[in-house]
Design a protein around this motif. Structure first.
Motif, PDB file in Angstrom:
ATOM      1  N   HIS A 156       0.811  -1.216   0.000  1.00 17.27           N
ATOM      2  CA  HIS A 156       0.000   0.000   0.000  1.00 17.27           C
ATOM      3  C   HIS A 156       0.847   1.271   0.000  1.00 17.27           C
ATOM      4  CE1 HIS A 156       0.866   0.109   4.339  1.00 17.27           C
ATOM      5  NE2 HIS A 156       0.403   1.344   4.344  1.00 17.27           N
ATOM      6  N   LEU A 157       2.117   1.155   0.364  1.00 11.74           N
ATOM      7  CA  LEU A 157       2.979   2.336   0.373  1.00 11.74           C
ATOM      8  C   LEU A 157       3.329   2.792  -1.043  1.00 11.74           C
ATOM      9  CD1 LEU A 157       5.290   1.451   3.393  1.00 11.74           C
ATOM     10  CD2 LEU A 157       3.203   2.857   3.351  1.00 11.74           C
ATOM     11  N   VAL A 158       3.222   1.884  -2.004  1.00  9.71           N
ATOM     12  CA  VAL A 158       3.391   2.275  -3.403  1.00  9.71           C
ATOM     13  C   VAL A 158       2.296   3.274  -3.783  1.00  9.71           C
ATOM     14  CG1 VAL A 158       3.276   1.467  -5.800  1.00  9.71           C
ATOM     15  CG2 VAL A 158       4.557   0.157  -4.092  1.00  9.71           C
ATOM     16  N   GLY A 159       1.071   2.982  -3.407  1.00 10.62           N
ATOM     17  CA  GLY A 159      -0.030   3.897  -3.685  1.00 10.62           C
ATOM     18  C   GLY A 159       0.171   5.247  -3.037  1.00 10.62           C
ATOM     19  N   ALA A 160       0.709   5.242  -1.820  1.00  9.76           N
ATOM     20  CA  ALA A 160       0.966   6.512  -1.131  1.00  9.76           C
ATOM     21  C   ALA A 160       2.051   7.301  -1.843  1.00  9.76           C
ATOM     22  CB  ALA A 160       1.365   6.241   0.317  1.00  9.76           C
ATOM     23  N   ALA A 161       3.146   6.617  -2.220  1.00 12.35           N
ATOM     24  CA  ALA A 161       4.290   7.305  -2.819  1.00 12.35           C
ATOM     25  C   ALA A 161       3.967   7.905  -4.171  1.00 12.35           C
ATOM     26  CB  ALA A 161       5.463   6.341  -2.945  1.00 12.35           C
ATOM     27  N   THR A 162       3.108   7.240  -4.930  1.00 10.73           N
ATOM     28  CA  THR A 162       2.818   7.709  -6.294  1.00 10.73           C
ATOM     29  C   THR A 162       1.889   8.919  -6.324  1.00 10.73           C
ATOM     30  OG1 THR A 162       1.141   5.953  -6.477  1.00 10.73           O
ATOM     31  CG2 THR A 162       3.312   5.516  -7.434  1.00 10.73           C
ATOM     32  N   VAL A 163       1.493   9.396  -5.167  1.00  8.84           N
ATOM     33  CA  VAL A 163       0.801  10.690  -5.098  1.00  8.84           C
ATOM     34  C   VAL A 163       1.761  11.812  -5.494  1.00  8.84           C
ATOM     35  CG1 VAL A 163      -0.253  12.342  -3.500  1.00  8.84           C
ATOM     36  CG2 VAL A 163      -0.878   9.942  -3.378  1.00  8.84           C
ATOM     37  N   VAL A 164       3.044  11.593  -5.242  1.00  5.77           N
ATOM     38  CA  VAL A 164       4.054  12.599  -5.590  1.00  5.77           C
ATOM     39  C   VAL A 164       4.211  12.629  -7.111  1.00  5.77           C
ATOM     40  CG1 VAL A 164       6.462  13.295  -5.317  1.00  5.77           C
ATOM     41  CG2 VAL A 164       5.245  12.230  -3.400  1.00  5.77           C
ATOM     42  N   PRO A 165       4.074  13.785  -7.747  1.00  3.51           N
ATOM     43  CA  PRO A 165       4.180  13.869  -9.211  1.00  3.51           C
ATOM     44  C   PRO A 165       5.500  13.299  -9.723  1.00  3.51           C
ATOM     45  CG  PRO A 165       3.307  15.912  -8.325  1.00  3.51           C
ATOM     46  CD  PRO A 165       3.731  15.092  -7.147  1.00  3.51           C
ATOM     47  N   GLY A 166       5.397  12.481 -10.771  1.00  3.13           N
ATOM     48  CA  GLY A 166       6.576  11.904 -11.386  1.00  3.13           C
ATOM     49  C   GLY A 166       6.977  10.556 -10.836  1.00  3.13           C
ATOM     50  N   VAL A 167       6.406  10.152  -9.715  1.00  2.00           N
ATOM     51  CA  VAL A 167       6.735   8.864  -9.104  1.00  2.00           C
ATOM     52  C   VAL A 167       5.770   7.811  -9.633  1.00  2.00           C
ATOM     53  CG1 VAL A 167       6.980   7.589  -6.939  1.00  2.00           C
ATOM     54  CG2 VAL A 167       7.630  10.013  -7.051  1.00  2.00           C
ATOM     55  N   GLN A 168       6.328   6.721 -10.176  1.00  8.24           N
ATOM     56  CA  GLN A 168       5.530   5.696 -10.834  1.00  8.24           C
ATOM     57  C   GLN A 168       5.693   4.335 -10.159  1.00  8.24           C
ATOM     58  OE1 GLN A 168       3.464   6.446 -13.373  1.00  8.24           O
ATOM     59  NE2 GLN A 168       4.152   8.583 -13.288  1.00  8.24           N
ATOM     60  N   PRO A 169       4.641   3.491 -10.188  1.00 12.25           N
ATOM     61  CA  PRO A 169       4.786   2.114  -9.679  1.00 12.25           C
ATOM     62  C   PRO A 169       5.837   1.367 -10.506  1.00 12.25           C
ATOM     63  CG  PRO A 169       2.476   2.664 -10.049  1.00 12.25           C
ATOM     64  CD  PRO A 169       3.279   3.749 -10.681  1.00 12.25           C
ATOM     65  N   VAL A 203       8.673   1.726  -6.379  1.00 11.87           N
ATOM     66  CA  VAL A 203       8.364   2.894  -7.203  1.00 11.87           C
ATOM     67  C   VAL A 203       9.651   3.386  -7.829  1.00 11.87           C
ATOM     68  CG1 VAL A 203       6.384   3.591  -5.796  1.00 11.87           C
ATOM     69  CG2 VAL A 203       8.667   4.530  -5.293  1.00 11.87           C
ATOM     70  N   VAL A 204       9.513   4.199  -8.879  1.00 16.33           N
ATOM     71  CA  VAL A 204      10.676   4.742  -9.562  1.00 16.33           C
ATOM     72  C   VAL A 204      10.354   6.146 -10.050  1.00 16.33           C
ATOM     73  CG1 VAL A 204      10.024   3.833 -11.835  1.00 16.33           C
ATOM     74  CG2 VAL A 204      12.456   4.217 -11.290  1.00 16.33           C
ATOM     75  N   TYR A 205      11.373   6.990 -10.076  1.00 16.66           N
ATOM     76  CA  TYR A 205      11.223   8.310 -10.688  1.00 16.66           C
ATOM     77  C   TYR A 205      12.562   8.726 -11.278  1.00 16.66           C
ATOM     78  CZ  TYR A 205      13.356  10.248  -6.404  1.00 16.66           C
ATOM     79  OH  TYR A 205      14.204  10.542  -5.349  1.00 16.66           O
ATOM     80  N   THR A 206      12.515   9.675 -12.193  1.00 12.84           N
ATOM     81  CA  THR A 206      13.722  10.175 -12.843  1.00 12.84           C
ATOM     82  C   THR A 206      13.837  11.672 -12.595  1.00 12.84           C
ATOM     83  OG1 THR A 206      13.581   8.478 -14.562  1.00 12.84           O
ATOM     84  CG2 THR A 206      14.951  10.409 -15.036  1.00 12.84           C
ATOM     85  N   SER A 207      15.055  12.098 -12.211  1.00 12.94           N
ATOM     86  CA  SER A 207      15.314  13.523 -11.964  1.00 12.94           C
ATOM     87  C   SER A 207      16.514  13.975 -12.774  1.00 12.94           C
ATOM     88  CB  SER A 207      15.588  13.771 -10.476  1.00 12.94           C
ATOM     89  OG  SER A 207      14.428  13.552  -9.708  1.00 12.94           O
ATOM     90  N   PRO A 208      16.449  15.195 -13.317  1.00  8.13           N
ATOM     91  CA  PRO A 208      17.575  15.687 -14.124  1.00  8.13           C
ATOM     92  C   PRO A 208      18.834  15.947 -13.311  1.00  8.13           C
ATOM     93  CG  PRO A 208      15.932  17.406 -13.801  1.00  8.13           C
ATOM     94  CD  PRO A 208      15.330  16.133 -13.281  1.00  8.13           C
TER      95      PRO A 208
END
Length: 277
Positions: free
Chosen positions: A228-241, A247-252
């Protein structure tokens, strides 16, 4: 010459147990003195080595743990929350020549005394471009973007080993040897203070600002201990399951990467229930 000390508590002398670092407990109150001793030893060593300005940034929990009245009067203390760059706040000012990671620890999902990454639990692993990342590793990527070298690392013996991967030239001081997540063979504070002071004195020679370096874009991956923490984390823009518990995200840049990381951990911490996680 200006030195920034990023001061965490889990890697301090004598600290092995959650209550040792949990604000408000009797053990925390006792260990504040040990923590302050480690930091003060680093301050004294850097001043011995020729630094003329030492800023300490508190990096543990509420960021109000060090005892100001016990620090060398020539140092300054940045204490309290909330800060733009969290554990390495101050490096972005452009006047820091070297940084020390004092009281650091290994990352989530690895061996080490009180090993974790930002959250004491919930996170079971962090990777940057596929490489396992401790807080030291993450923060080293941030400070490199400002041309600031990591010159000193203190913590348990495994933390010193971890530092070889992100700061191979840095001085390293083990204040205790890992036995389990909650046990260590600890050196007395008189001994660790002398060791840290001597290493900081030597580390001052490494405090030479470099050309800013960025290896971005960075792909940051986090694994949690509950789906369920995946669902919580993906509220943050750019963060994907990225799988059942990831979860994963990419930053410049890692400047943006660490700020996103902080946002994710804040949201995830709020989604943890007391009994079931």
């Amino acid at each position: 010459m200006k030195i920034l000390i990023s001061a965490d508590m889990e890697g301090a002398t004598g600290v092995t147990w959650p209550a040792d670092v949990l604000p408000g407990t009797p053990q925390w109150e006792r260990c504040r003195t040990l923590f302050t001793s480690d930091v003060n030893a680093a301050v004294l060593g850097f001043l011995d080595g020729g630094a003329d300005d030492v800023l300490i940034n508190e990096a543990h929990s509420t960021m109000r743990n060090l005892l100001l009245e016990q620090l060398d009067e020539r140092a300054q203390l940045l204490t309290g929350r909330h800060k733009s760059l969290s554990m390495v706040e101050g490096v972005q000012r452009g006047d820091v020549d070297g940084i020390a990671f004092v009281g650091y620890h290994t990352g989530a999902g690895t061996e080490g005394v009180l090993a974790h990454t930002y959250l004491a639990n919930s996170i079971t692993g962090v990777w940057v471009d596929g490489v396992p990342a401790s807080e030291g590793y993450l923060n080293a990527l941030v400070v490199a973007e400002y041309g600031v070298p990591v010159v000193l690392v203190t913590g348990d013996d495994l933390t010193c080993e971890d530092a070889k991967g992100y700061a191979p030239r840095a001085q390293a001081v083990a204040v205790k040897d890992y036995v389990s997540r909650y046990a260590a063979v600890c050196r007395p504070p008189a001994r660790t203070a002398a060791d840290i002071r001597a290493a900081a004195r030597e580390a001052t020679a490494l405090a030479v600002r470099e050309a800013p370096r960025s290896g971005g874009p960075y792909q940051v991956e986090l694994e949690f201990d509950a789906e369920h923490l995946v669902g919580a984390a993906t509220v943050v823009p750019g963060v994907q399951p990225h799988g059942e518990r990831r979860v994963v995200y990419t930053s410049p840049s890692m400047y943006e990467g660490i700020r996103c990381f902080k946002a994710v951990t804040t949201v995830v911490a709020a989604a943890v229930e007391e009994q079931y996680g």
